[in-house]
Design an enzyme around this catalytic site. Structure first.
Site, PDB file in Angstrom:
ATOM      1  N   HIS A  43      60.880  74.993  53.672  1.00  0.00           N
ATOM      2  CA  HIS A  43      60.895  74.516  52.298  1.00  0.00           C
ATOM      3  C   HIS A  43      62.213  74.855  51.604  1.00  0.00           C
ATOM      4  O   HIS A  43      62.813  74.009  50.923  1.00  0.00           O
ATOM      5  CB  HIS A  43      59.715  75.118  51.519  1.00  0.00           C
ATOM      6  CG  HIS A  43      59.724  74.734  50.072  1.00  0.00           C
ATOM      7  ND1 HIS A  43      60.296  75.520  49.096  1.00  0.00           N
ATOM      8  CD2 HIS A  43      59.273  73.626  49.448  1.00  0.00           C
ATOM      9  CE1 HIS A  43      60.178  74.918  47.931  1.00  0.00           C
ATOM     10  NE2 HIS A  43      59.561  73.775  48.111  1.00  0.00           N
ATOM     11  N   GLU A  89     102.280  73.628  80.129  1.00  0.00           N
ATOM     12  CA  GLU A  89     102.623  74.770  79.274  1.00  0.00           C
ATOM     13  C   GLU A  89     103.502  75.784  80.007  1.00  0.00           C
ATOM     14  O   GLU A  89     103.901  76.796  79.430  1.00  0.00           O
ATOM     15  CB  GLU A  89     101.349  75.456  78.775  1.00  0.00           C
ATOM     16  CG  GLU A  89     100.397  75.858  79.881  1.00  0.00           C
ATOM     17  CD  GLU A  89      99.028  76.307  79.366  1.00  0.00           C
ATOM     18  OE1 GLU A  89      98.937  76.751  78.216  1.00  0.00           O
ATOM     19  OE2 GLU A  89      98.060  76.212  80.138  1.00  0.00           O
ATOM     20  N   ARG A 119      89.090  71.813  77.961  1.00  0.00           N
ATOM     21  CA  ARG A 119      89.951  72.740  78.708  1.00  0.00           C
ATOM     22  C   ARG A 119      89.074  73.845  79.296  1.00  0.00           C
ATOM     23  O   ARG A 119      88.299  74.481  78.586  1.00  0.00           O
ATOM     24  CB  ARG A 119      91.005  73.354  77.781  1.00  0.00           C
ATOM     25  CG  ARG A 119      91.981  74.264  78.526  1.00  0.00           C
ATOM     26  CD  ARG A 119      93.040  74.826  77.587  1.00  0.00           C
ATOM     27  NE  ARG A 119      92.464  75.783  76.643  1.00  0.00           N
ATOM     28  CZ  ARG A 119      93.145  76.329  75.629  1.00  0.00           C
ATOM     29  NH1 ARG A 119      94.397  75.980  75.422  1.00  0.00           N
ATOM     30  NH2 ARG A 119      92.560  77.202  74.821  1.00  0.00           N
ATOM     31  N   CYS A 179      98.628  69.449  72.314  1.00  0.00           N
ATOM     32  CA  CYS A 179      97.525  70.115  71.628  1.00  0.00           C
ATOM     33  C   CYS A 179      97.936  71.460  71.045  1.00  0.00           C
ATOM     34  O   CYS A 179      97.093  72.273  70.683  1.00  0.00           O
ATOM     35  CB  CYS A 179      96.329  70.288  72.558  1.00  0.00           C
ATOM     36  SG  CYS A 179      96.692  71.208  74.062  1.00  0.00           S
ATOM     37  N   GLY A 201     101.035  72.110  75.992  1.00  0.00           N
ATOM     38  CA  GLY A 201     100.694  73.301  75.218  1.00  0.00           C
ATOM     39  C   GLY A 201     101.983  73.908  74.705  1.00  0.00           C
ATOM     40  O   GLY A 201     102.613  74.745  75.371  1.00  0.00           O
ATOM     41  N   SER A 202     102.405  73.477  73.521  1.00  0.00           N
ATOM     42  CA  SER A 202     103.745  73.826  73.049  1.00  0.00           C
ATOM     43  C   SER A 202     103.894  75.313  72.738  1.00  0.00           C
ATOM     44  O   SER A 202     104.997  75.851  72.799  1.00  0.00           O
ATOM     45  CB  SER A 202     104.101  72.990  71.807  1.00  0.00           C
ATOM     46  OG  SER A 202     103.139  73.163  70.793  1.00  0.00           O
ATOM     47  N   ASN A 203     102.803  76.004  72.423  1.00  0.00           N
ATOM     48  CA  ASN A 203     102.902  77.444  72.115  1.00  0.00           C
ATOM     49  C   ASN A 203     103.404  78.229  73.324  1.00  0.00           C
ATOM     50  O   ASN A 203     104.413  78.936  73.272  1.00  0.00           O
ATOM     51  CB  ASN A 203     101.536  78.004  71.688  1.00  0.00           C
ATOM     52  CG  ASN A 203     101.004  77.346  70.442  1.00  0.00           C
ATOM     53  OD1 ASN A 203     101.698  76.562  69.801  1.00  0.00           O
ATOM     54  ND2 ASN A 203      99.780  77.663  70.078  1.00  0.00           N
ATOM     55  N   ASP A 204     102.682  78.104  74.445  1.00  0.00           N
ATOM     56  CA  ASP A 204     103.066  78.848  75.649  1.00  0.00           C
ATOM     57  C   ASP A 204     104.354  78.294  76.251  1.00  0.00           C
ATOM     58  O   ASP A 204     105.174  79.049  76.791  1.00  0.00           O
ATOM     59  CB  ASP A 204     101.937  78.800  76.688  1.00  0.00           C
ATOM     60  CG  ASP A 204     100.807  79.757  76.355  1.00  0.00           C
ATOM     61  OD1 ASP A 204     100.929  80.499  75.365  1.00  0.00           O
ATOM     62  OD2 ASP A 204      99.786  79.744  77.068  1.00  0.00           O
ATOM     63  N   ARG A 224      88.043  73.679  73.222  1.00  0.00           N
ATOM     64  CA  ARG A 224      88.210  75.033  73.765  1.00  0.00           C
ATOM     65  C   ARG A 224      86.855  75.641  74.075  1.00  0.00           C
ATOM     66  O   ARG A 224      85.917  75.518  73.291  1.00  0.00           O
ATOM     67  CB  ARG A 224      88.921  75.928  72.754  1.00  0.00           C
ATOM     68  CG  ARG A 224      90.237  75.397  72.213  1.00  0.00           C
ATOM     69  CD  ARG A 224      90.832  76.442  71.269  1.00  0.00           C
ATOM     70  NE  ARG A 224      91.964  75.937  70.517  1.00  0.00           N
ATOM     71  CZ  ARG A 224      91.885  75.388  69.310  1.00  0.00           C
ATOM     72  NH1 ARG A 224      90.705  75.261  68.718  1.00  0.00           N
ATOM     73  NH2 ARG A 224      92.979  74.975  68.688  1.00  0.00           N
TER      74      ARG A 224
END
Length: 784
Positions: free
Chosen positions: A415, A670, A573, A741, A691-694, A505
């Protein structure tokens, strides 16, 4: 000619003025859907002619009008006084002879059909009930397990009186419905022996987001009144409609509820509460086959009425049959098209002091007011946060004044959930201990913006709200997709009209839902540490086979994301937790060493192929197989992270293909080796995601987590841009598509434009960056 009773099989939606919404819908389903396999118990309606005849026969219209003239809608005491006076007048009235005889006659016909003294349910059915903007859910009295003519007549009399219950008067005022233009019919329906089995509620959409691709089913043991009251937390199931239609076992989520009590028949009529045996409470209250049957019926009902539905169902414990006992229009999401999207950013510095099941997607702040019974309602002030064990319709008069609602018990169809959703008030149910943890008079913030789990924070927590007009989202040649890791936000994010999910992820699902190291689950029976085993047993209480905990939770989490964007592609992934993150899981220290730099350590493809970790990887593949093959979500693709060499990648791909023979398999680009060997990787894989970060860390030789070197880490560095641009061109030369990504498109000025100029196929960003990214893409494409 007046009709005082009429068989449900002789009415339909066209007869709303005579039998009200509830009875009209029951009759409609009996007539139109019985041949399609939908079962509805028979019975009859006591018509609105009977209601008006009762009021006129007892000269009540003028008396009720006089009572209502003195009502002050802003005064709770006035509401209580007005309601009591009105009900007293009705209860002193007598049933007109013609109405009395008509009810007796119709009941005798039911006895001839079902057996002497047949037990019936008596429910009110209002003429304006279930209007698109007013559900009147639970506002009127319902009388169950009624047997015999005298008891039936008394129940009908009490139903008439309930049309002037305190909560009904307040609700009519809220919705602008004139009190004396409002008529009531009563449905008299054969009882389903759900006291010996189970019952529940289902919606043909997701009640929180309005996502229409799913059927949401709640189920408890016993008679269903307890589920609406919210006095227990039900089992909850999501069934995905598109793959259900293709005959897959498309139950994409199953959550076990706390069903420790139930309502059963009381000797002599009515109901009584009874404890549920512990072994039953820890089992699902209906089978997979029954879940799928109910979902198919729900879809048929929705298709017949051509709009989303709120449906009640029951299982007969004597015959094992399922029945639909009520269906009405869903009143929150169905009446309006979703044309905007709100993004909340909550600036919480501390962990929440309480969590539960979130209802709605708003935030509320105020003073806690713990109200333990309706007798204490006069203490409640507008803007307070209502904290209680559970609510019922008597609480509506103060619920509408609350800035937020928190209850100990209940699920999404309790409710408190229904009313909170309808009034647009942030609500958290099923907290178990809200009335103990939250202190009267303290200021708290109730946050329902993060999907399934609602959070209560101490104090007033600042937050920002950004609203996007969905009509402004353009079509672009370069696909803009989403990065998602939290399954509970997927349905809401689906309204962004993204081209799919470029990065799903698994880390959140593993860390927050599974919580136990996969090898500790795999080797559970061999574990020596009793304390550890007890902790794992507590987390995985639903499963005797602990491996199933991992497979089920992972499969369902992936399935929610894939369902939200079906049939668009969802690229999953494979798990990319690092050693230190695996160590943080329950039992993780048994299986994980310590690494000085986990970012370039034991992760990704090399982990999957390790003999010791291989059983965990196979469980992961089994989960993806379930989501794709059993649930039917063929839009799932797989991506391998941190793959150091082609041969390593091929070995992982072969393992994946042994579970998912026809799923596309991508590789994360990556590591510099992925870009240098683009020709060889292209021969083996279906595409790439940068994976541009790594990649930036490894190209520049900088640990981005090292504060001393932070200035050297730059995803916008000339070397990074050149590698990305050349890689896209080379991959295209080998006939492969490329996406990205990483966070660079969202946070680096000019990076989206650079990617469009380089010819990238898709850009995948977090939901809060989606609109600004796709607008940048559109602008750049116009100028190229």
């Amino acid at each position: 000619m007046k009709k005082y009773t009429i068989s449900l099989s002789d009415v339909g939606i066209k007869d709303l003025s005579l039998v009200g919404g509830k009875n009209g819908s029951l009759g409609e389903m009996i007539g139109a859907l019985s041949d399609k396999g939908v079962s509805v118990p028979g019975g009859f309606a006591v018509t609105t002619d009977s209601y008006w005849e009762f009021l006129k026969y007892n000269n009540l219209l003028e008396k009720l009008e006089e009572v209502l003239e003195s009502y002050d809608r802003n005064d709770t005491k006035s509401l209580i006084k007005t309601g009591k006076k009105a009900r007293d007048l009705i209860m002193k009235g007598k049933m007109p002879e013609e109405v009395d005889q008509a009810i007796r006659s119709s009941y005798r016909e039911m006895c001839e059909q079902y057996g002497e003294g047949v037990s019936v349910a008596v429910r009110s059915s209002a003429v304006c009930e279930d209007a698109p903007d007013a559900s009147f859910a639970g506002q009127f009295e319902t009388f169950l397990n009624i047997s015999g003519e005298e008891e039936l007549l008394r129940a009908v009399h009490l139903c008439i009186a309930s049309s002037f219950g305190d909560r009904v008067i307040a609700y009519r005022e809220e919705k602008g419905v004139p009190h004396l233009d409002f008529a009531l019919s009563m449905g008299v329906q054969k009882m389903v022996r759900s006291d010996l089995a189970s019952s529940g509620v289902m919606f043909t959409l997701d009640t929180e987001s309005g996502f229409r691709g799913t059927v949401l089913i709640n189920s408890i043991y016993g008679v269903g009144e307890m589920i609406v009251q919210g006095s227990v937390t039900p089992d909850e199931f999501y069934v995905f409609k598109p793959t259900l239609e293709e005959n897959y076992d498309s139950i994409i989520r199953k959550d076990l509820g706390r069903k420790d009590r139930k309502y059963v028949y009381k000797k002599g009529g009515g109901l009584r509460e009874e404890k549920v045996a512990q072994e039953d409470a820890m089992r699902f209250s209906i089978t997979n086959e029954e879940i799928l049957t109910l979902a198919r019926w729900a879809v048929k009902i929705e298709e017949h009425y051509e709009r989303p539905q709120d449906i009640e169902w029951a299982k007969d414990g004597e015959t094992g049959e399922l029945f639909i006992v009520q269906a009405r229009p869903e009143t929150i999401h169905a009446p309006q098209e979703k044309n905007s999207y709100k993004e909340y950013k909550v600036d919480a510095k501390e962990d929440p002091i309480l969590t539960g099941i979130a209802v709605g997607d708003k935030i509320g702040t105020g003073k806690v007011k713990v109200i333990k019974s309706v007798d204490e309602m006069d203490k409640f002030q507008k803007g307070d946060i209502l904290v209680t064990g559970m609510t019922d319709p008597d609480w509506v008069s103060i619920m509408r004044l609350a800035s937020a609602i928190v209850t100990d018990e209940g699920g999404k169809t309790a409710h408190a959930s229904i009313v909170g959703r309808e009034l647009g008030i942030p609500t958290i149910v099923g907290t178990e201990k809200g009335t103990q943890v939250l202190k009267d008079g303290s200021v708290v913030t109730v946050d329902c913006t993060e999907g399934l789990y609602g959070k209560v924070f101490e104090g007033e927590v600042p937050y920002e709200v950004e609203e996007y007009n969905l009509e402004d989202i353009p079509e672009t040649r370069t696909k803009v997709m989403l990065n998602l890791g939290t399954p509970e936000t997927a349905f809401r994010s689906s309204f962004l009209k993204a081209g799919g999910v470029g990065l799903a992820r698994l880390e959140f699902i593993v860390a927050e839902k599974i919580r136990v190291h996969p090898l500790a689950l795999y080797n559970y029976d061999e574990l020596k540490d009793k304390k550890l085993k007890n902790k794992i047993a507590e987390i995985t209480v639903e499963h005797d086979d602990k491996k199933e905990h991992f497979i089920k939770e992972l499969a369902e989490g992936v399935a929610q994301i894939a369902a939200a964007f079906y049939p668009n592609e969802v690229v999953v992934r494979l798990s990319d937790l690092k050693t230190n993150e695996y160590r943080n899981l329950v039992g993780g220290d048994l299986y994980e060493g310590k690494e000085s730099n986990p970012m370039i350590g034991f992760r990704g493809a090399s982990r999957y192929l390790d003999k010791r970790f291989s059983p965990a990887f196979k469980m992961e593949c089994e989960a993806l197989k379930r989501a794709r093959e059993v649930f039917g979500l063929k839009n799932i693709s797989v991506m391998i992270p941190f793959c150091r060499g082609v041969e390593e990648g091929v070995s992982v791909k072969n393992e994946i293909k042994s579970f998912l023979s026809d799923a596309p398999v991508y590789i994360m680009a990556e590591i510099p080796a992925n870009t240098v060997l683009v020709d060889r990787f292209s021969e083996e894989f279906d595409g790439f995601s940068i994976g541009s970060n790594d990649l930036a860390q490894l190209l520049l030789g900088v640990d981005r987590d090292n504060a001393q070197l932070s200035k050297g880490y730059d995803e916008n560095h000339e070397a990074v841009r050149r590698v990305i641009s050349e890689f896209i061109a080379n991959a295209h030369g080998h006939g492969k598509k490329v996406g990205i990504c990483g966070e660079a498109p969202a946070i680096i000025p000019g990076f989206v434009e650079f990617l469009v100029d380089s010819g990238i196929d898709y850009i995948s960003v977090n939901p809060d960056s989606f609109v600004q990214t796709i607008l940048k893409v559109e602008e750049r494409e116009k100028n190229v």
